[in-house]
Design an enzyme around this catalytic site. Sequence first.
Site, PDB file in Angstrom:
ATOM      1  N   ARG A  57      36.028  87.001 -40.535  1.00 30.55           N
ATOM      2  CA  ARG A  57      36.570  86.105 -39.518  1.00 30.55           C
ATOM      3  C   ARG A  57      37.441  84.994 -40.086  1.00 30.55           C
ATOM      4  O   ARG A  57      38.563  84.763 -39.641  1.00 30.55           O
ATOM      5  CB  ARG A  57      35.446  85.415 -38.725  1.00 30.55           C
ATOM      6  CG  ARG A  57      34.862  86.222 -37.616  1.00 30.55           C
ATOM      7  CD  ARG A  57      33.379  85.950 -37.523  1.00 30.55           C
ATOM      8  NE  ARG A  57      32.754  86.589 -38.651  1.00 30.55           N
ATOM      9  CZ  ARG A  57      32.398  87.886 -38.661  1.00 30.55           C
ATOM     10  NH1 ARG A  57      32.537  88.600 -37.586  1.00 30.55           N
ATOM     11  NH2 ARG A  57      31.899  88.442 -39.747  1.00 30.55           N
ATOM     12  N   THR A  58      36.893  84.287 -41.066  1.00 26.04           N
ATOM     13  CA  THR A  58      37.571  83.082 -41.535  1.00 26.04           C
ATOM     14  C   THR A  58      38.879  83.452 -42.230  1.00 26.04           C
ATOM     15  O   THR A  58      39.928  82.857 -41.967  1.00 26.04           O
ATOM     16  CB  THR A  58      36.633  82.293 -42.474  1.00 26.04           C
ATOM     17  OG1 THR A  58      35.363  82.171 -41.830  1.00 26.04           O
ATOM     18  CG2 THR A  58      37.183  80.921 -42.780  1.00 26.04           C
ATOM     19  N   LYS A  85      38.202  88.137 -64.759  1.00 22.63           N
ATOM     20  CA  LYS A  85      38.192  88.089 -66.238  1.00 22.63           C
ATOM     21  C   LYS A  85      37.600  86.780 -66.726  1.00 22.63           C
ATOM     22  O   LYS A  85      37.667  86.467 -67.904  1.00 22.63           O
ATOM     23  CB  LYS A  85      39.628  88.206 -66.766  1.00 22.63           C
ATOM     24  CG  LYS A  85      40.357  89.467 -66.396  1.00 22.63           C
ATOM     25  CD  LYS A  85      41.754  89.431 -67.043  1.00 22.63           C
ATOM     26  CE  LYS A  85      42.783  90.119 -66.192  1.00 22.63           C
ATOM     27  NZ  LYS A  85      44.149  89.806 -66.645  1.00 22.63           N
ATOM     28  N   HIS A 135      31.209  74.111 -43.519  1.00 25.36           N
ATOM     29  CA  HIS A 135      32.210  75.099 -43.079  1.00 25.36           C
ATOM     30  C   HIS A 135      32.965  74.377 -41.957  1.00 25.36           C
ATOM     31  O   HIS A 135      32.752  74.640 -40.770  1.00 25.36           O
ATOM     32  CB  HIS A 135      31.489  76.344 -42.578  1.00 25.36           C
ATOM     33  CG  HIS A 135      32.356  77.552 -42.339  1.00 25.36           C
ATOM     34  ND1 HIS A 135      33.739  77.508 -42.338  1.00 25.36           N
ATOM     35  CD2 HIS A 135      32.022  78.850 -42.099  1.00 25.36           C
ATOM     36  CE1 HIS A 135      34.213  78.712 -42.098  1.00 25.36           C
ATOM     37  NE2 HIS A 135      33.196  79.545 -41.954  1.00 25.36           N
TER      38      HIS A 135
HETATM   39  N1   CP Z   1      31.715  82.794 -39.421  1.00 26.34           N
HETATM   40  C1   CP Z   1      32.202  83.149 -40.640  1.00 26.34           C
HETATM   41  O1   CP Z   1      32.421  82.298 -41.531  1.00 26.34           O
HETATM   42  O2   CP Z   1      32.430  84.482 -40.778  1.00 26.34           O
HETATM   43  P1   CP Z   1      33.056  85.185 -42.066  1.00 26.34           P
HETATM   44  O3   CP Z   1      32.043  85.044 -43.187  1.00 26.34           O
HETATM   45  O4   CP Z   1      33.314  86.602 -41.678  1.00 26.34           O
HETATM   46  O5   CP Z   1      34.318  84.453 -42.429  1.00 26.34           O
END
Ligand code: CP
Length: 304
Positions: A57-58, A85, A135
């Site tokens: 998603r992100t 590496k 986040h």
């Molecule tokens: N919600 C979210 O961060 O999903 P992803 O890990 O798929 O980015």
Amino acid sequence: MPLTGRHLVGLRDLSGSEITAILDDAARLRAQVRAHGPLTELGGKVVALLFLEPSTRTRSSFTTAAFKLGAQVLPFDAKTSSTAKGESLLDTARTVVAAGADALVVRHKQVGSPHYLAGRVDVPVINAGDGINEHPTQGLLDALTLRDALGGLEGRTIAIVGDIRHSRVARSNCHALPKLGAKVLLAGPGTLCPPEMKALGVEVRPRIDDVLGEADAVMLLRIQRERIGGAMLPSIAEYRRYYGLDSARLAKRPELVVLHPAPMNRGVEVAHEVADSHQSHVFKQMENGVFVRMAVYRRALEAR
Ligand code: CP
């Protein structure tokens, strides 16, 4: 203080008015793109997505958000990059900046890695998830989705249920939602929802049934098997019984707004029929992610 040309490492340090300004810009961009199509105002800019942890998603919405503003995305794949590496994150970041990146979007398992880079590279750094810490763009897209669904956040009660301990999403929401006027209730097993979460200015209760009656919206969190040690969780069946949202619980709250940052463990924290019900806003969250990330790019890049 200008809204542009700045890092976004977390929501902890943003005021309610700064968060509202980003949400308002995201809502304006959404209306504009839906009415007139993609914009070109970041034409000539290049963004690098340094994702050193998995993401669907992100990463995809930061990519689409760049395209919808006319910016280019510098290809980066952790598995085939020189990080494989042993190159350090800082040297990798400096390298992509030297190659022409105007902003860095960083996902890394290490708490504080975007903050570390933000003091050491000369371009804006946007946190796309640092370990269990924050986040911020997920917190913003959650706030936008809740604001849309509830008509505002002032005086609303939002429950967050599940593995709070390992959730950067929960932390960013706990930093943002109270600044927007909402009350936050947390619930989860004691091992995964520790009482010290109260330090974020939120209430902690034992089970999902202790928060659902009062909540206008509930955000279910994924059981993060990759971050949980064996002793932290009762059996999946027991977890589902005390913390899962199934159709019987949902039927008691026909107005409840249901969110999940995804990926979902269907049949664990959320039943299939709940995830696909009209009360679920999960895919609206994903749509809003694109517009929130457009607003965050603008904030970072427009004045540079
Ligand atoms: N919600 C979210 O961060 O999903 P992803 O890990 O798929 O980015």
